[in-house]
Design a protein around this motif. Sequence first.
Motif, PDB file in Angstrom:
ATOM      1  N   ILE A 170       0.861  -1.181   0.000  1.00 39.73           N
ATOM      2  CA  ILE A 170       0.000   0.000   0.000  1.00 39.73           C
ATOM      3  C   ILE A 170       0.895   1.227   0.000  1.00 39.73           C
ATOM      4  CG2 ILE A 170      -1.824   1.264   1.192  1.00 39.73           C
ATOM      5  CD1 ILE A 170      -2.669  -1.331   2.535  1.00 39.73           C
ATOM      6  N   ALA A 171       0.754   2.066  -0.987  1.00 37.68           N
ATOM      7  CA  ALA A 171       1.621   3.242  -1.123  1.00 37.68           C
ATOM      8  C   ALA A 171       1.448   4.187   0.059  1.00 37.68           C
ATOM      9  CB  ALA A 171       1.313   3.966  -2.422  1.00 37.68           C
ATOM     10  N   HIS A 172       2.477   4.971   0.314  1.00 32.25           N
ATOM     11  CA  HIS A 172       2.412   6.017   1.338  1.00 32.25           C
ATOM     12  C   HIS A 172       1.318   7.005   0.951  1.00 32.25           C
ATOM     13  CE1 HIS A 172       3.562   9.271   3.996  1.00 32.25           C
ATOM     14  NE2 HIS A 172       4.555   8.550   4.505  1.00 32.25           N
ATOM     15  N   GLY A 173       0.443   7.317   1.894  1.00 32.22           N
ATOM     16  CA  GLY A 173      -0.637   8.245   1.613  1.00 32.22           C
ATOM     17  C   GLY A 173      -0.166   9.673   1.416  1.00 32.22           C
ATOM     18  N   ILE A 174      -0.972  10.441   0.689  1.00 31.49           N
ATOM     19  CA  ILE A 174      -0.662  11.852   0.430  1.00 31.49           C
ATOM     20  C   ILE A 174      -1.941  12.671   0.544  1.00 31.49           C
ATOM     21  CG2 ILE A 174       1.265  11.294  -1.107  1.00 31.49           C
ATOM     22  CD1 ILE A 174      -0.636  12.061  -3.442  1.00 31.49           C
ATOM     23  N   PRO A 175      -1.834  13.969   0.791  1.00 29.94           N
ATOM     24  CA  PRO A 175      -3.036  14.808   0.832  1.00 29.94           C
ATOM     25  C   PRO A 175      -3.610  14.996  -0.575  1.00 29.94           C
ATOM     26  CG  PRO A 175      -1.066  16.154   1.049  1.00 29.94           C
ATOM     27  CD  PRO A 175      -0.610  14.725   1.104  1.00 29.94           C
ATOM     28  N   ASP A 176      -4.886  15.223  -0.644  1.00 26.62           N
ATOM     29  CA  ASP A 176      -5.573  15.458  -1.920  1.00 26.62           C
ATOM     30  C   ASP A 176      -5.563  16.956  -2.191  1.00 26.62           C
ATOM     31  OD1 ASP A 176      -7.018  15.293  -4.200  1.00 26.62           O
ATOM     32  OD2 ASP A 176      -8.899  14.695  -3.253  1.00 26.62           O
ATOM     33  N   MET A 177      -4.733  17.380  -3.141  1.00 26.87           N
ATOM     34  CA  MET A 177      -4.656  18.794  -3.476  1.00 26.87           C
ATOM     35  C   MET A 177      -4.700  18.960  -4.984  1.00 26.87           C
ATOM     36  SD  MET A 177      -0.620  19.663  -2.742  1.00 26.87           S
ATOM     37  CE  MET A 177      -0.654  21.215  -3.685  1.00 26.87           C
ATOM     38  N   PRO A 178      -5.180  20.077  -5.468  1.00 26.44           N
ATOM     39  CA  PRO A 178      -5.288  20.267  -6.922  1.00 26.44           C
ATOM     40  C   PRO A 178      -3.917  20.457  -7.561  1.00 26.44           C
ATOM     41  CG  PRO A 178      -5.900  22.271  -5.770  1.00 26.44           C
ATOM     42  CD  PRO A 178      -5.711  21.219  -4.720  1.00 26.44           C
ATOM     43  N   PHE A 179      -3.853  20.165  -8.852  1.00 32.96           N
ATOM     44  CA  PHE A 179      -2.627  20.409  -9.623  1.00 32.96           C
ATOM     45  C   PHE A 179      -2.613  21.888  -9.992  1.00 32.96           C
ATOM     46  CE2 PHE A 179      -0.122  20.432 -13.578  1.00 32.96           C
ATOM     47  CZ  PHE A 179       1.017  19.774 -13.123  1.00 32.96           C
ATOM     48  N   VAL A 180      -1.659  22.641  -9.421  1.00 32.58           N
ATOM     49  CA  VAL A 180      -1.684  24.096  -9.572  1.00 32.58           C
ATOM     50  C   VAL A 180      -0.378  24.600 -10.167  1.00 32.58           C
ATOM     51  CG1 VAL A 180      -3.293  24.403  -7.654  1.00 32.58           C
ATOM     52  CG2 VAL A 180      -0.840  24.416  -7.204  1.00 32.58           C
ATOM     53  N   ASP A 181      -0.458  25.771 -10.750  1.00 30.84           N
ATOM     54  CA  ASP A 181       0.737  26.457 -11.243  1.00 30.84           C
ATOM     55  C   ASP A 181       1.512  26.981 -10.035  1.00 30.84           C
ATOM     56  OD1 ASP A 181       2.646  28.097 -12.319  1.00 30.84           O
ATOM     57  OD2 ASP A 181       1.275  29.248 -13.581  1.00 30.84           O
ATOM     58  N   PRO A 182       2.788  26.634  -9.903  1.00 27.69           N
ATOM     59  CA  PRO A 182       3.558  27.081  -8.735  1.00 27.69           C
ATOM     60  C   PRO A 182       3.556  28.592  -8.562  1.00 27.69           C
ATOM     61  CG  PRO A 182       4.787  25.442  -9.972  1.00 27.69           C
ATOM     62  CD  PRO A 182       3.588  25.793 -10.795  1.00 27.69           C
ATOM     63  N   ASN A 183       3.527  29.326  -9.657  1.00 23.67           N
ATOM     64  CA  ASN A 183       3.630  30.790  -9.566  1.00 23.67           C
ATOM     65  C   ASN A 183       2.482  31.395  -8.775  1.00 23.67           C
ATOM     66  OD1 ASN A 183       6.047  31.041 -11.104  1.00 23.67           O
ATOM     67  ND2 ASN A 183       4.855  30.632 -12.953  1.00 23.67           N
TER      68      ASN A 183
END
Length: 769
Positions: A170-183
Motif C-alpha cells: 500500500i503506497a504512502h498516503g498523500i493529501p488530496d490537493m489540486p494540480f496548480v501552477d507554482p507561480n
Amino acid sequence: MVRNTDFRKLGFIGDYLPRKCGIATFTADLFGAVAAQYPSIDCCVVPVNDIAEGYDYPREVQFEFEQQDLDSYRRAADFLNFSNIDVVSLQHEYGIFGGQAGRHILALLRDVRMPVVTTLHTVLKEPSHDQRRVLRELAELSSRLVVMSQRGREFLLNVYGVPATKIDVIAHGIPDMPFVDPNASKEQFGVEGKHVILTFGLLSPNKGIEYALQALPEIIREFPKVVYIVLGATHPNLVREQGETYRLSLERMASDLGVRKNVIFYNRFVERHELIEFIAAADIYLTPYLEPAQITSGTLAYAFGCGKPVVSTPYWHAEELLADSRGALVPFRDSGAVAQQICSLLRDEPRRHAMGRQAYTLGREMIWSHVAHLYMNSFQQARRVRFDRPVKPLAIQTLDERPWELPKWRLEHLLRMTDSCGLLQHAKYTLPNFAEGYCTDDNARGLQFVMALEEMGLDTLEMQRATTRYAAFLDAAFEPQQRRFRNFLTFDRRWVHEDILGSDDCFGRAMCALGACIGRSKQRSLQCWAMEVFHRALPAAVEINSPRAWASTLMGIDQYLRRFEGDRGVTQVRAVLVERLVDLHTRASSESWPWFEETLSYDNAALSHALIISGRASGDDAVRELGLRSLKWLVGIQRAPRGHFRPIGSDGFYKRGGPRADFDQQPIEAWATVSACVEAYRTTEESSWLNEARLAFEWFLGRNDLGVELYDASTGGCHDGLHADRVNENQGAESTLAFLLSLAELQQLESSLAAFRRAAEAAADLQPT
C-alpha cells in the motif's frame, strides 16, 4: 473494496503528533483518513513516548506507553484487550521502540488478543542479527504486514522468509490537493518571479543537503533567480545530542559558497496545511539522500503525488517511484549531476510540466481517502485469519501464563559506591570502604555497565556523571610507556607503586570496557577517547599470558568491530588471541575434561564466551562450535543435583581429578555464565541456552544452595558471596556490578521475556518429582 464493516473499534500504535517525527505524521494521517472514511468505527490512538513528560496529545489518544519502560508495553496490551479493540494498526520502525533493535514492542504484541496489521516503515536488505530476529518475530505475531513498495515486499520474501499471502503493498498516503501552477503560490513566501527548489523533512546529516548547496553556484550562473528552500526542523534526536551544530554548518557552507541570498532555511516542523502550501510553490522537489537503503520516504511520496517534478538520488523508494522517466535520478554525492538535472528541467518547461502532470495522475491512487480503504481491506483480512484461530476467552493471565519477570532497576548502591574519583572497590555491609580505595577492574566493569544503560536509553544524568568518572579513572590508570593499566589506587589518590603494570586480567577488563565505549556509545567525545587508548594499548594484548585477559580483550575487540568492522589490525589481534585459546584447549582437554586448563578456577565461562562471539563474528564455525561445546560442559558441571546453578567455589576451585570446592561461590561466576549463555542463545537460537542463563541469574535471587538472596532489593546492591553457612553481608562493587551486568544482559536479550517463560517451563521439567 470494503466500505461496509462490522468493526466497532480500531487501535493505532506508533509515534503521534505533536511529536516531531515523520511516523507521527503518518500515524495521524492514517488515523484521520480511516476515521473520516468509516465514521461508524471508534478509532483510538496508543502512542509511544520518547520523553518522560510525554506530549500534549489530542483527545483520540486514550493511552500512552514509554519507549524504554518494558512494563508499560504490557500495560498498553492490557488496555487494548480490555477496550475490546477489533484490530490494531501498528507503525513499526526499529528506532521508535525500546530494547535491542526495538524489541520491546514484541512484549505488547505477544499479549494482545486481537489481530495486528503492522506497517513496516523500514525493511533492511542487510539487517543485523538482532534486527533480523526482531522483524521475523514481528512478522509471526502480526496477522498482516504492509509495505509501501514492491522492493519492500521482495525483501520480506527473500531476506526474512515472510509468506507472500501475508504481505500487502500500500503506497504512502498523500493529501488530496489540486494540480496548480507554482507561480500562483509563491507570493505568500516572498519568492514570486523566482524558480523554487524545495527539500523538506526533519534535518539530519543523511539527507545530503551539502550536495544540494554545492550544486547551487552552477545553477545560479544560468538561473540567478533560483531560491532553494530547506524546510523542516532539525531532527529532535540530533538536537538533543548536538544542538543545532549541523544546521549551522550548512549555513556556513552557504556563506562560503556565496549562495546565502539564494537559500532559505525554515527551521520549523510545519503542519500539513502549511506543508501543502510550500509544495504548491515549488517548481522542483529535490531529495539528495546519501544512502540507497531507504525503503520508504514520506516526503518523496508527498512531493511526487502532489505533481512536483522530482530530482533525486537513487535510494530504493525513489528508484521505484521515479522509474520510466517519472522523475530524474542522479548519482549519490554528485553535486555536478544535481546541478545538471535541475538546470535541464528549468530550461525545459514543457518537460517539467509533463513530468509533474504524470506524477500527479499516478498520485491519485495515493491520496489518503483511497489508502484508507486499502488499509481497511487489510484489517478485514487480518480479522478473518484470526477467526480461524482459537483465542483465550479472558484477557487476564494466570501466574503460570505470565512471563518470568526481572527485578526493577535500582542503582542507588552503585551511585553510593561512586565518588568524584571513581568507583570504590569494597564495602562494609552497604557502607563504602574508603580504606580499600579503588581499582581499575571495577571501574572498567562500571564503564561497561553504563554503556549498556546508554544503549537501552536508561542513562540518567546521574549515570552520565558516573560514566565520566569511570572513564576518567581508566584514562588515569593507563600507563602509555608500558601500554598497561595500573590497578589499585588508594583513597588519598596514590597509585600502589608495586602495581605499576597492573595485572593481565585488569588489562583485559579495561580493553573490554574501552571496546564497549567504542561500539555502543553515542557520545562522540567518549568514542574518540576510547579509540585513542584502545589503539595505544592493543599491542600489549599479544604480550599478556592470562587466558581470561585474552578472553576479555576478545570481548572488547568484538564490541570495537561492531563499529569498525574493516580494521585489519584489530582483526589480526583477534585471530592471534583466538588461536591461543584454541591451542590451550587442544593441549589441556580430554574426552572427560573438555576444558582449556587443568583447573576450573574463576570467571570460567568467559573463555567459552570469547570463542563463541569471535567465531560468530569471523565466520569460523569450528571456533564457534568449540566455544559452544566447552560452555555446554561447563554448565553441566555447574548444575547441582536439584537443578539449580552451583558455580565452582573460590575456596580451592576444582582441579582435574581432585575434589571440587562448592564454596565460596562468587557473583562474578553467575554473571560470566549469564553472559556466555546469552551469547550462545544469540548464536544458536536454542532455548536451552535461555534456561541456562535463567538458572545462573536466579542464583542471585535465592535459587542456590542455601536458598538465600544475594541481590538486596532494598539497597540495589549484591552480597559479596555465598559461604557454606551464610551469605557474605558486604556489598562491594564487583558483586553489585555482576548482578547489574547480568540484569542488563537479560533486559537486552528479550524484552517481553516470553522466551524465558519457555525456559522456566523447561526448568520445571528438569526438577525431580
